[in-house]
Write a protein that holds these residues in place. Sequence first.
Motif, PDB file in Angstrom:
ATOM      1  N   ASN A  57     -21.771   0.270 -37.661  1.00  0.00           N
ATOM      2  CA  ASN A  57     -20.797   1.062 -36.908  1.00  0.00           C
ATOM      3  C   ASN A  57     -20.060   2.059 -37.792  1.00  0.00           C
ATOM      4  O   ASN A  57     -18.868   2.276 -37.639  1.00  0.00           O
ATOM      5  CB  ASN A  57     -19.780   0.142 -36.229  1.00  0.00           C
ATOM      6  N   SER A  58     -20.767   2.682 -38.706  1.00  0.00           N
ATOM      7  CA  SER A  58     -20.087   3.619 -39.597  1.00  0.00           C
ATOM      8  C   SER A  58     -19.839   4.942 -38.877  1.00  0.00           C
ATOM      9  O   SER A  58     -20.587   5.340 -37.984  1.00  0.00           O
ATOM     10  CB  SER A  58     -20.927   3.853 -40.853  1.00  0.00           C
ATOM     11  N   CYS A  59     -18.763   5.601 -39.254  1.00  0.00           N
ATOM     12  CA  CYS A  59     -18.462   6.927 -38.725  1.00  0.00           C
ATOM     13  C   CYS A  59     -17.715   7.705 -39.802  1.00  0.00           C
ATOM     14  O   CYS A  59     -17.218   7.129 -40.766  1.00  0.00           O
ATOM     15  CB  CYS A  59     -17.674   6.845 -37.424  1.00  0.00           C
ATOM     16  N   ASN A  60     -17.655   9.004 -39.635  1.00  0.00           N
ATOM     17  CA  ASN A  60     -17.063   9.892 -40.626  1.00  0.00           C
ATOM     18  C   ASN A  60     -15.923  10.682 -40.014  1.00  0.00           C
ATOM     19  O   ASN A  60     -15.795  10.777 -38.800  1.00  0.00           O
ATOM     20  CB  ASN A  60     -18.129  10.845 -41.162  1.00  0.00           C
ATOM     21  N   VAL A  61     -15.134  11.307 -40.881  1.00  0.00           N
ATOM     22  CA  VAL A  61     -14.043  12.159 -40.440  1.00  0.00           C
ATOM     23  C   VAL A  61     -14.616  13.277 -39.565  1.00  0.00           C
ATOM     24  O   VAL A  61     -15.694  13.802 -39.836  1.00  0.00           O
ATOM     25  CB  VAL A  61     -13.284  12.732 -41.659  1.00  0.00           C
ATOM     26  N   ASP A  62     -13.914  13.610 -38.493  1.00  0.00           N
ATOM     27  CA  ASP A  62     -14.255  14.639 -37.500  1.00  0.00           C
ATOM     28  C   ASP A  62     -15.318  14.195 -36.494  1.00  0.00           C
ATOM     29  O   ASP A  62     -15.695  14.974 -35.629  1.00  0.00           O
ATOM     30  CB  ASP A  62     -14.672  15.958 -38.142  1.00  0.00           C
ATOM     31  N   ASP A  63     -15.820  12.962 -36.570  1.00  0.00           N
ATOM     32  CA  ASP A  63     -16.747  12.460 -35.559  1.00  0.00           C
ATOM     33  C   ASP A  63     -15.971  12.169 -34.274  1.00  0.00           C
ATOM     34  O   ASP A  63     -14.876  11.603 -34.317  1.00  0.00           O
ATOM     35  CB  ASP A  63     -17.418  11.155 -36.005  1.00  0.00           C
ATOM     36  N   ILE A  64     -16.533  12.539 -33.138  1.00  0.00           N
ATOM     37  CA  ILE A  64     -15.996  12.137 -31.835  1.00  0.00           C
ATOM     38  C   ILE A  64     -16.709  10.844 -31.474  1.00  0.00           C
ATOM     39  O   ILE A  64     -17.944  10.793 -31.425  1.00  0.00           O
ATOM     40  CB  ILE A  64     -16.247  13.218 -30.755  1.00  0.00           C
ATOM     41  N   VAL A  65     -15.930   9.788 -31.225  1.00  0.00           N
ATOM     42  CA  VAL A  65     -16.515   8.470 -30.994  1.00  0.00           C
ATOM     43  C   VAL A  65     -15.851   7.775 -29.816  1.00  0.00           C
ATOM     44  O   VAL A  65     -14.731   8.103 -29.428  1.00  0.00           O
ATOM     45  CB  VAL A  65     -16.384   7.566 -32.252  1.00  0.00           C
ATOM     46  N   THR A  66     -16.584   6.816 -29.270  1.00  0.00           N
ATOM     47  CA  THR A  66     -16.036   5.884 -28.282  1.00  0.00           C
ATOM     48  C   THR A  66     -16.005   4.523 -28.957  1.00  0.00           C
ATOM     49  O   THR A  66     -17.039   4.032 -29.410  1.00  0.00           O
ATOM     50  CB  THR A  66     -16.910   5.839 -27.019  1.00  0.00           C
ATOM     51  N   VAL A  67     -14.825   3.935 -29.041  1.00  0.00           N
ATOM     52  CA  VAL A  67     -14.643   2.666 -29.738  1.00  0.00           C
ATOM     53  C   VAL A  67     -14.376   1.580 -28.706  1.00  0.00           C
ATOM     54  O   VAL A  67     -13.471   1.696 -27.886  1.00  0.00           O
ATOM     55  CB  VAL A  67     -13.464   2.750 -30.731  1.00  0.00           C
ATOM     56  N   SER A  68     -15.187   0.530 -28.747  1.00  0.00           N
ATOM     57  CA  SER A  68     -14.957  -0.659 -27.927  1.00  0.00           C
ATOM     58  C   SER A  68     -14.250  -1.667 -28.821  1.00  0.00           C
ATOM     59  O   SER A  68     -14.697  -1.928 -29.936  1.00  0.00           O
ATOM     60  CB  SER A  68     -16.278  -1.235 -27.431  1.00  0.00           C
ATOM     61  N   PHE A  69     -13.137  -2.219 -28.343  1.00  0.00           N
ATOM     62  CA  PHE A  69     -12.319  -3.045 -29.226  1.00  0.00           C
ATOM     63  C   PHE A  69     -11.629  -4.169 -28.473  1.00  0.00           C
ATOM     64  O   PHE A  69     -11.560  -4.183 -27.260  1.00  0.00           O
ATOM     65  CB  PHE A  69     -11.259  -2.179 -29.932  1.00  0.00           C
ATOM     66  N   ASP A  70     -11.107  -5.098 -29.249  1.00  0.00           N
ATOM     67  CA  ASP A  70     -10.268  -6.191 -28.754  1.00  0.00           C
ATOM     68  C   ASP A  70      -8.926  -6.087 -29.458  1.00  0.00           C
ATOM     69  O   ASP A  70      -8.849  -5.695 -30.626  1.00  0.00           O
ATOM     70  CB  ASP A  70     -10.883  -7.554 -29.074  1.00  0.00           C
ATOM     71  N   ILE A  71      -7.871  -6.434 -28.760  1.00  0.00           N
ATOM     72  CA  ILE A  71      -6.535  -6.460 -29.341  1.00  0.00           C
ATOM     73  C   ILE A  71      -6.107  -7.909 -29.451  1.00  0.00           C
ATOM     74  O   ILE A  71      -6.257  -8.684 -28.512  1.00  0.00           O
ATOM     75  CB  ILE A  71      -5.526  -5.687 -28.463  1.00  0.00           C
ATOM     76  N   GLU A  72      -5.560  -8.259 -30.616  1.00  0.00           N
ATOM     77  CA  GLU A  72      -5.099  -9.627 -30.814  1.00  0.00           C
ATOM     78  C   GLU A  72      -3.808  -9.606 -31.621  1.00  0.00           C
ATOM     79  O   GLU A  72      -3.666  -8.834 -32.564  1.00  0.00           O
ATOM     80  CB  GLU A  72      -6.153 -10.443 -31.560  1.00  0.00           C
ATOM     81  N   SER A  73      -2.877 -10.450 -31.236  1.00  0.00           N
ATOM     82  CA  SER A  73      -1.624 -10.597 -31.979  1.00  0.00           C
ATOM     83  C   SER A  73      -1.546 -12.012 -32.515  1.00  0.00           C
ATOM     84  O   SER A  73      -2.025 -12.953 -31.896  1.00  0.00           O
ATOM     85  CB  SER A  73      -0.417 -10.328 -31.073  1.00  0.00           C
ATOM     86  N   ARG A  74      -0.927 -12.140 -33.679  1.00  0.00           N
ATOM     87  CA  ARG A  74      -0.752 -13.460 -34.277  1.00  0.00           C
ATOM     88  C   ARG A  74       0.621 -13.531 -34.927  1.00  0.00           C
ATOM     89  O   ARG A  74       1.181 -12.517 -35.338  1.00  0.00           O
ATOM     90  CB  ARG A  74      -1.863 -13.764 -35.280  1.00  0.00           C
ATOM     91  N   GLU A  75       1.141 -14.732 -35.033  1.00  0.00           N
ATOM     92  CA  GLU A  75       2.476 -14.942 -35.571  1.00  0.00           C
ATOM     93  C   GLU A  75       2.371 -15.549 -36.963  1.00  0.00           C
ATOM     94  O   GLU A  75       1.605 -16.489 -37.193  1.00  0.00           O
ATOM     95  CB  GLU A  75       3.262 -15.870 -34.644  1.00  0.00           C
ATOM     96  N   VAL A  76       3.129 -14.986 -37.899  1.00  0.00           N
ATOM     97  CA  VAL A  76       3.197 -15.519 -39.257  1.00  0.00           C
ATOM     98  C   VAL A  76       4.666 -15.558 -39.652  1.00  0.00           C
ATOM     99  O   VAL A  76       5.326 -14.517 -39.712  1.00  0.00           O
ATOM    100  CB  VAL A  76       2.402 -14.630 -40.252  1.00  0.00           C
ATOM    101  N   ASN A  77       5.183 -16.749 -39.878  1.00  0.00           N
ATOM    102  CA  ASN A  77       6.580 -16.933 -40.298  1.00  0.00           C
ATOM    103  C   ASN A  77       7.570 -16.227 -39.373  1.00  0.00           C
ATOM    104  O   ASN A  77       8.489 -15.541 -39.826  1.00  0.00           O
ATOM    105  CB  ASN A  77       6.778 -16.467 -41.740  1.00  0.00           C
ATOM    106  N   GLY A  78       7.366 -16.345 -38.091  1.00  0.00           N
ATOM    107  CA  GLY A  78       8.295 -15.777 -37.123  1.00  0.00           C
ATOM    108  C   GLY A  78       8.105 -14.292 -36.843  1.00  0.00           C
ATOM    109  O   GLY A  78       8.827 -13.722 -36.040  1.00  0.00           O
ATOM    110  N   ARG A  79       7.160 -13.641 -37.489  1.00  0.00           N
ATOM    111  CA  ARG A  79       6.886 -12.224 -37.241  1.00  0.00           C
ATOM    112  C   ARG A  79       5.525 -12.104 -36.582  1.00  0.00           C
ATOM    113  O   ARG A  79       4.611 -12.868 -36.867  1.00  0.00           O
ATOM    114  CB  ARG A  79       6.889 -11.432 -38.556  1.00  0.00           C
ATOM    115  N   TRP A  80       5.401 -11.106 -35.713  1.00  0.00           N
ATOM    116  CA  TRP A  80       4.148 -10.895 -34.990  1.00  0.00           C
ATOM    117  C   TRP A  80       3.419  -9.683 -35.531  1.00  0.00           C
ATOM    118  O   TRP A  80       4.025  -8.651 -35.817  1.00  0.00           O
ATOM    119  CB  TRP A  80       4.426 -10.715 -33.500  1.00  0.00           C
ATOM    120  N   PHE A  81       2.104  -9.817 -35.668  1.00  0.00           N
ATOM    121  CA  PHE A  81       1.236  -8.753 -36.155  1.00  0.00           C
ATOM    122  C   PHE A  81       0.120  -8.548 -35.146  1.00  0.00           C
ATOM    123  O   PHE A  81      -0.452  -9.517 -34.639  1.00  0.00           O
ATOM    124  CB  PHE A  81       0.652  -9.121 -37.522  1.00  0.00           C
TER     125      PHE A  81
END
Length: 140
Positions: free
Chosen positions: A55-79
């Motif tokens: 899935n490599s791409c370069n600067v100035d490439d127009i792309v469609t990205v399929s992704f997942d979003i995930e959050s996790r908690e570490v020491n009371g902070r969320w990332f």
Amino acid sequence: MDIVGKIIQVLPLQEGVSARTGNAWKIQSYVLETQDQYPRKVCFEVFGEDRIKNNSCNVDDIVTVSFDIESREVNGRWFTSIRAWRIQQGDVTAEAPDAPAAPAAPAAAPAQPAAQPAPATNVETFDAAAGADEGTDLPF
């Protein structure tokens, strides 16, 4: 989920060894800018050596990205991480899927005139300026 945009930055490859399992890992991060009226920048990552190669791409490439979003908690902070699992060149969301053409409408009986709606009676109009001064219970 999918997002379409132009790659504006390729960040340095990060790699290391998992403290828990001892396995090597790699993460490649990219910054994408959407092509909307109000463009947004989105930093996403590709995790794993095989996915990075495929899935490599370069600067100035127009792309469609399929992704997942995930959050996790570490020491009371969320990332939150946006992890891509597929990157396709171009705007593939704009292309229509290959679907069979809609069947032609069968010859039907002559069209009947549409029923006329009944005339409105006792219709009240709302004057926004007057309604705001009358102490209504609306919150706006």
